[in-house]
Every structure is written in structure tokens, then in C-alpha cells.
Design a protein around this motif. Structure first.
Motif, PDB file in Angstrom:
ATOM      1  N   ARG A 161      53.807  49.327  45.381  1.00 29.77           N
ATOM      2  CA  ARG A 161      54.389  50.314  44.483  1.00 29.77           C
ATOM      3  C   ARG A 161      53.264  50.951  43.674  1.00 29.77           C
ATOM      4  NH1 ARG A 161      56.443  49.976  39.125  1.00 29.77           N
ATOM      5  NH2 ARG A 161      58.104  51.487  38.789  1.00 29.77           N
ATOM      6  N   ASP A 184      54.771  44.932  50.783  1.00 28.78           N
ATOM      7  CA  ASP A 184      55.371  46.064  50.080  1.00 28.78           C
ATOM      8  C   ASP A 184      54.507  46.387  48.874  1.00 28.78           C
ATOM      9  OD1 ASP A 184      57.369  46.032  51.901  1.00 28.78           O
ATOM     10  OD2 ASP A 184      58.987  45.562  50.496  1.00 28.78           O
ATOM     11  N   GLN A 201      57.336  53.909  46.200  1.00 31.06           N
ATOM     12  CA  GLN A 201      57.581  52.564  46.706  1.00 31.06           C
ATOM     13  C   GLN A 201      57.350  52.566  48.211  1.00 31.06           C
ATOM     14  OE1 GLN A 201      58.698  49.721  44.864  1.00 31.06           O
ATOM     15  NE2 GLN A 201      58.287  48.622  46.747  1.00 31.06           N
TER      16      GLN A 201
END
Length: 163
Positions: A136, A134, A125
Motif C-alpha cells: 500500500r 500485498d 493498494q
């Protein structure tokens, strides 16, 4: 002849995800849809009659369809490390490519739930200054996840120190 667009970048070297992720996802699919089909077949057979028990074939049809879709989705996931950023690409119908600049990374963590640990998998992550970037990467082998975490942290510190 120089077109003024700068030096051409070499094509990134893409890495796919381990097959273990596909195995875990397919096992979950079989477990949940198999349990649903069994419960629906038994309940409808007892409460509404044997003819209604055929409705239990619907979750089994979904299982077959989901099996194929999970394979396509697994093949669509890939990532590439470049000089200044990390690329993450995924999606079958709607392709999504995320570019995470090393200098924007604030936190890189490796997580692994009980099922992932059982199958030797971990997820990476990436947290950045902007929540929208962000990213992942699921289902990596733990060694690769730790290597990426260490490398990305090192590159992130080096890039942010230069700001």
C-alpha cells in the motif's frame, strides 16, 4: 573485470509522498489528543479537584512527541518504479522495503476516504498472488495514484501474459 554477478543496476529514482498526508495525520493527532486533554482536564477538575486536572497535560505531551514522530514517519515513505518491479520503502527504526514484481500483481486499486478527499489525497493498494506481498502507498495525489494504477496494471498484464 567481470565478477559474474550480472550487469549493475542503476540506483532507483525514489519518489516521496505529498505533504498533505502529513497534514492530515497531524490534524487527526491534534483533534484526538486535544479532545482527550480537554475531557480529562474538565472531568478531573470537576470530579477530583483542580490539582488532578494537571493530568490533562499528559495527552498534550504525547501530542508534541507524536507531532515529531509523524514527521519522521512521513519522510521515511518512498516508492520507486523499476523495469520489473515496484519498490516501497518505509520505517524509521525498522526499515521495511517491499518489492512487488509487476507480473505478480492481480489487482491495483485506488481508494480515498472522506478525509483524504477533503485534502486531495488517495491511497494505492496492490494485491498480489501471495497475500504477504500485498502493498500500500498512502497519501498520494489522486492524479499520481491513477497514473500509477494504470501503469502498474499495464505492466502487470504485459508481464503475466509472458508467463
Amino acid at each position: 573485470m567481470d565478477t559474474g554477478t550480472g550487469p549493475e543496476r542503476a540506483a532507483p529514482e525514489w519518489s516521496g509522498l505529498p505533504r498533505g498526508l502529513l497534514t492530515v495525520r497531524r490534524l487527526l493527532l491534534v483533534f484526538w489528543l486535544g479532545a482527550l486533554a480537554l475531557a480529562a482536564g474538565v472531568l478531573l477538575g470537576v470530579l477530583a479537584g483542580p490539582g488532578w486536572a494537571a493530568v490533562a497535560l499528559l495527552p498534550l505531551a504525547l501530542l508534541g512527541w507524536g507531532w515529531v514522530l509523524l514527521g519522521r514517519n512521513w519522510r521515511s515513505w518512498r516508492y520507486a518504479e523499476r523495469a520489473d518491479d515496484l519498490l516501497i520503502s518505509r520505517g524509521v527504526l525498522w526499515r521495511e522495503e517491499t518489492v512487488v514484481p509487476y507480473g505478480r500483481m492481480q489487482l491495483v486499486e485506488v481508494t480515498s476516504g472522506p478525509l483524504e478527499r477533503r485534502f486531495g489525497l488517495a491511497s494505492l493498494q496492490l494485491h498480489t498472488a501471495a497475500a504477504a506481498t500485498d502493498a500500500r502507498i498512502p497519501g498520494l495525489e489522486p492524479r499520481e495514484a491513477e497514473r500509477l494504477r494504470d501503469r502498474l496494471t499495464e505492466l502487470g498484464e504485459a508481464r503475466s501474459a509472458g508467463l
